[in-house]
Scaffold this active site. Structure first.
Site, short mmCIF file in Angstrom:
data_model
loop_
_atom_site.label_atom_id
_atom_site.label_comp_id
_atom_site.label_asym_id
_atom_site.label_seq_id
_atom_site.Cartn_x
_atom_site.Cartn_y
_atom_site.Cartn_z
N LYS A 55 0.80 -1.22 0.00
CA LYS A 55 0.00 0.00 0.00
C LYS A 55 0.84 1.27 0.00
CE LYS A 55 -3.73 -0.44 -0.35
NZ LYS A 55 -4.69 -0.94 -1.38
N SER A 282 -2.79 -12.95 2.97
CA SER A 282 -3.16 -12.73 1.56
C SER A 282 -2.04 -13.18 0.61
CB SER A 282 -3.54 -11.27 1.30
OG SER A 282 -2.41 -10.44 1.16
N1 PMP Z 1 -3.27 -7.94 0.70
C1 PMP Z 1 -3.20 -7.12 1.74
C2 PMP Z 1 -2.58 -7.62 3.01
C3 PMP Z 1 -3.69 -5.81 1.67
O1 PMP Z 1 -3.62 -4.99 2.73
C4 PMP Z 1 -4.29 -5.38 0.46
C5 PMP Z 1 -4.83 -3.98 0.35
N2 PMP Z 1 -6.03 -3.79 1.05
C6 PMP Z 1 -4.39 -6.29 -0.61
C7 PMP Z 1 -3.84 -7.55 -0.46
C8 PMP Z 1 -5.09 -5.93 -1.89
O2 PMP Z 1 -4.50 -4.89 -2.62
P1 PMP Z 1 -5.37 -3.91 -3.51
O3 PMP Z 1 -6.04 -2.94 -2.57
O4 PMP Z 1 -4.38 -3.21 -4.39
O5 PMP Z 1 -6.38 -4.68 -4.26
#
Ligand code: PMP
Length: 354
Positions: A55, A282
């Site tokens: 981010k 994630s």
């Molecule tokens: N994984 C994590 C741990 C995140 O914090 C985020 C962002 N919210 C994402 C994946 C997904 O990224 P994006 O917002 O660019 O879709």
């Protein structure tokens, strides 16, 4: 005039400081075996950014653009609704650039995330389910901005600068890191929070190689993208925030890949426990999504993804507990063999050659 120039050069110097430690991350080639077949998956180490997540790229780009367009002034408060990593990024970047920061966030997010944001000097406003959860956080941030004239709202879910950040940095880095290794991505896959990563990286890769397939991923337990509405609960913090974000253009992407949260936890545990890659939940999900894409495109398909953050924000969550393996899980059948980093490509090269 002198005062404006002084402010501008002070902010420029502060931007230069943070820019030097955001992006330009290593790309790992991770070798693994599944069903007796040897394969490789490529993952950008986004946990190595300034505050430890992907981010930072989006927060930096949004602030840089807002300064360039005069939409934020020195002394303004940055106010954002976020599930965590974005709050950490804006808190740190806000302080680095001299701004006060207020973060509205659901009160069920992990303790580490709240503590980190507090430690960065930001004000946290916890939002309960009764107040509307994620959507309530966004509404409350908008209401605060409407009441005060000195608030900057990054609006990560609808701000196209979020997509641009990845189109101008993550995508080109990935493309050229593969290129210098003699490779081209057949596919890129990423879990969707705001959709900034999958849309931005996808846009750049497709511009360079139209045949590259771009896949969004979502939790199997909460298939908001496939169903169009909030449904179920899941443990993959950072993705699937109860609604389909405005910047996500599903019609430009391949079909949504679904990954179970328990499998993601087991995969993240495996990456940390067997290879020392201490990534968040994630990232485990993204790795498994890349495995699924290879299942459909072939063992030799060049499939890339991102490790969005590290495991430190999840020490009080199920990531550190025993997770039962289920028959449909992929991770128990995966043997990790090792990894190597592809060389980084200098920024000037990606800028000149894209
Ligand atoms: N994984 C994590 C741990 C995140 O914090 C985020 C962002 N919210 C994402 C994946 C997904 O990224 P994006 O917002 O660019 O879709």
């Amino acid at each position: 005039m002198v005062a404006t120039t002084t402010i501008a050069s002070a902010v420029t110097a502060r931007f230069a400081g943070v820019e030097s430690i955001i992006g330009n991350t290593p790309l790992l080639a991770i070798d693994y075996e599944i069903r007796g077949r040897k394969r490789t998956i490529f993952a950008k180490c986004e946990q190595m950014n300034f505050t430890g997540s992907i981010k930072d790229r989006m927060a930096l780009h949004i602030l840089r653009q807002a300064y360039a367009e005069g939409r934020i002034r020195p002394g303004d408060t940055i106010v954002e609704a976020t599930s965590g990593n974005t709050g950490i990024s804006f808190a740190a970047l806000g302080r680095a650039l001299g701004h006060a920061v207020t973060i509205f966030m659901p009160n069920w997010m992990s303790r580490e995330r709240m503590d980190l944001i507090h430690s960065l000097g930001a004000n946290i406003v916890p939002v309960t389910k009764a107040q509307g959860g994620f959507l309530g956080s966004i509404r409350m941030a908008e209401e605060l901005a409407a009441q005060r004239g000195d608030v900057f709202l990054p609006r990560q879910f609808s701000n196209t600068a979020n997509v641009e950040a990845h189109e101008q940095t993550t995508g080109p880095e990935l493309y050229w890191q593969l290129k210098y290794a003699g490779l081209t991505a057949d596919a890129f896959v990423a879990g969707v929070g705001t959709g900034g990563t999958v849309m931005g990286v996808g846009r750049f890769l497709k511009k360079m190689t139209p045949a590259t397939r771009i896949y969004p991923m979502e939790p199997a337990e909460s298939p908001t993208l496939s169903t169009g509405c909030k449904i179920g609960q899941h443990r993959i913090q950072g993705i699937s925030d109860e609604f389909v974000p405005a910047i996500l253009q599903l019609e430009q992407l391949e079909k949504v890949i679904d990954i179970s949260d328990g499998d993601s936890i087991l995969m993240a545990q495996k990456l940390a426990g067997e290879l020392g890659l201490a990534v968040g939940i994630s990232s485990g999900a993204n790795f498994l999504a890349a495995v699924k894409v290879q299942d459909s495109l072939g063992d030799d398909a060049v499939v890339a993804t991102v490790f969005a953050d590290d495991n430190k924000k999840y020490l009080s969550t199920d990531l550190l507990r025993d997770e039962p393996a289920k028959p449909h899980h992929l991770s128990p059948g995966i043997t990790l063999a090792g990894f190597r980093a592809l060389s980084r490509v200098c920024r000037a090269c990606t800028a000149v050659r894209d």
